[in-house]
Design a protein around this motif. Structure first.
Motif, PDB file in Angstrom:
ATOM      1  N   PRO A 262       5.440   2.932   9.152  1.00 48.71           N
ATOM      2  CA  PRO A 262       6.671   3.713   9.132  1.00 48.71           C
ATOM      3  C   PRO A 262       7.848   3.021   9.799  1.00 48.71           C
ATOM      4  CG  PRO A 262       5.217   4.528  10.844  1.00 48.71           C
ATOM      5  CD  PRO A 262       4.452   3.458  10.102  1.00 48.71           C
ATOM      6  N   ARG A 263       7.593   1.972  10.589  1.00 52.16           N
ATOM      7  CA  ARG A 263       8.670   1.316  11.326  1.00 52.16           C
ATOM      8  C   ARG A 263       9.217   0.121  10.545  1.00 52.16           C
ATOM      9  NH1 ARG A 263       9.550  -2.713  15.057  1.00 52.16           N
ATOM     10  NH2 ARG A 263      11.113  -2.228  16.664  1.00 52.16           N
ATOM     11  N   GLU A 264      10.480   0.248  10.116  1.00 50.79           N
ATOM     12  CA  GLU A 264      11.184  -0.807   9.388  1.00 50.79           C
ATOM     13  C   GLU A 264      10.327  -1.412   8.265  1.00 50.79           C
ATOM     14  OE1 GLU A 264      12.829  -3.604  12.191  1.00 50.79           O
ATOM     15  OE2 GLU A 264      14.456  -2.220  12.650  1.00 50.79           O
ATOM     16  N   PRO A 265       9.988  -0.594   7.271  1.00 56.17           N
ATOM     17  CA  PRO A 265       9.096  -1.100   6.212  1.00 56.17           C
ATOM     18  C   PRO A 265       9.786  -1.977   5.174  1.00 56.17           C
ATOM     19  CG  PRO A 265       9.681   1.172   5.785  1.00 56.17           C
ATOM     20  CD  PRO A 265      10.295   0.826   7.113  1.00 56.17           C
ATOM     21  N   TRP A 266      11.135  -2.055   5.196  1.00 57.30           N
ATOM     22  CA  TRP A 266      11.842  -2.772   4.140  1.00 57.30           C
ATOM     23  C   TRP A 266      12.538  -4.032   4.649  1.00 57.30           C
ATOM     24  CZ3 TRP A 266      13.014   2.604   4.748  1.00 57.30           C
ATOM     25  CH2 TRP A 266      12.380   3.434   3.807  1.00 57.30           C
ATOM     26  N   ARG A 285      15.907  -7.574   9.873  1.00 56.69           N
ATOM     27  CA  ARG A 285      15.584  -6.221  10.317  1.00 56.69           C
ATOM     28  C   ARG A 285      15.345  -5.327   9.104  1.00 56.69           C
ATOM     29  NH1 ARG A 285      20.862  -5.790  14.061  1.00 56.69           N
ATOM     30  NH2 ARG A 285      21.688  -6.542  12.063  1.00 56.69           N
ATOM     31  N   GLY A 286      14.725  -4.173   9.350  1.00 55.12           N
ATOM     32  CA  GLY A 286      14.422  -3.254   8.266  1.00 55.12           C
ATOM     33  C   GLY A 286      15.634  -2.450   7.851  1.00 55.12           C
ATOM     34  N   ILE A 287      16.148  -2.684   6.646  1.00 60.76           N
ATOM     35  CA  ILE A 287      17.377  -2.044   6.175  1.00 60.76           C
ATOM     36  C   ILE A 287      17.043  -0.890   5.245  1.00 60.76           C
ATOM     37  CG2 ILE A 287      19.558  -2.391   4.972  1.00 60.76           C
ATOM     38  CD1 ILE A 287      19.232  -3.896   7.653  1.00 60.76           C
TER      39      ILE A 287
END
Length: 332
Positions: A262-266, A285-287
């Protein structure tokens, strides 16, 4: 006798000058009061203040949603605080050509919102009542076709339990597609039907007919290419979310899922439509945003309560454009 008459005339002239000065001062005070009242009324209704338009600022000026006020502001390094305030109150904002789209959540339960269509002077020309929470907003380059995505249930793409409703409005005809889920979808070369189909993140081509979007079904996301006139969509590739078509129509910036956590998956990627190749940009970073092409070589996006930019070719490094901001838009 002549001296007395001259004195009287002089006194008479001085009296008229005093009256004229008082009238001018009173008129100025009245005008100031009216302007102040107009500004207060704009603030109370959430509309743009007089003089705040899409035309202000330098060529390529960036408009953002100011987090502290919830209003649209124009990024201007020469202004106090680095921005010019006075735009409408919006939860999501986008603008292109002579048109702006403002999604504004209404208070109360269940969640409801408005889609406000605004002209170049940011005056409201149409208001549409919507169920749900604002998520994505897009205006085609011509300003003639608009799309928005609302969370019908849930409030995050990172959660497994969410449902979206994506609409398209054609200002040329006034026709509103309330929910894209009815568009015939081709997946894997075959006509596809499923009750869990969700669309979001529309991006329009320059012809105001072709568009790209995300479709989710069966636990997977796909990039789809759509055709407005033929009212059809076909899946192109998997693991593409929130596509944003480049100004020249050759590349797509998108969110790619790189982790199941769930933490910054993208991560933010760019896909070349001609070669079929993709590459990550320098933002590690997860955007969770639909990136904006500010020019043919640069992307802007929201992260961590600020708006950032990064080169689209994978080189360079992220650069912060505006603190306390989201929903970047670059009206051209």
């Amino acid at each position: 006798m002549h001296a007395v008459t001259d004195v009287r005339l002089s006194r008479h002239a001085r009296a008229w000058i005093l009256v004229l000065a008082l009238l001018l001062l009173g008129g100025g005070a009245t005008a100031y009061t009216l302007r102040a009242a107009s500004g207060q009324q704009a603030g109370a209704t959430g509309s743009a203040e007089p003089g705040f338009t899409l035309d202000g600022g330098r060529p390529g000026a960036l408009h953002v949603r100011d987090t502290a006020t919830g209003r649209v502001a124009r990024v201007d390094p020469s202004a106090p605080g680095g921005r010019v305030a006075g735009g409408p109150s919006c939860d999501r904002f986008h603008a292109a050509g002579p048109t702006a789209l403002c999604l504004r959540r209404r208070p109360g339960v269940p969640a409801r919102s408005y889609a406000l269509v605004l002209d170049r002077r940011l005056r409201e020309v149409r208001r549409i009542s919507l169920p749900g929470i604002p998520s994505r907003a897009r205006v085609s380059a011509s300003g003639q076709v608009l799309s928005w995505t609302m969370f019908a249930t849930g409030d995050s793409y990172a959660r497994s339990s969410f449902s979206t409703r994506t609409s398209i409005l054609d200002l040329r005809t006034g026709y509103l597609v309330k929910n894209m889920e009815q568009i015939p979808l081709t997946l894997g070369g075959h006509r596809y039907h499923a009750p869990d189909v969700n669309y979001w993140g529309v991006s329009f081509a320059a012809d105001d007919n072709r568009f790209f979007a995300t479709v989710s079904t069966g636990g997977r996301t796909h990039l789809v290419e759509g055709d407005m006139r033929n009212w059809s969509a076909r899946a192109l590739r998997e693991n593409v979310e929130c596509p944003s078509l480049s100004p020249d129509g050759t590349r797509i910036a998108f969110k790619k899922r790189v982790s199941d956590g769930p933490r910054e998956p993208w991560r933010l990627y760019v896909y070349d439509l001609r070669s079929g190749r993709e590459h990550p940009v320098a933002e590690r970073r997860g955007i969770d945003d639909q990136a904006l092409w500010t020019d043919p070589d640069t992307l802007a996006y929201g992260y961590g309560g600020a708006v950032w930019s990064v080169p689209a070719d994978g080189t360079g490094a992220p650069r912060r454009l505006a603190a306390g901001a989201s929903s970047p838009a670059a009206p051209r």
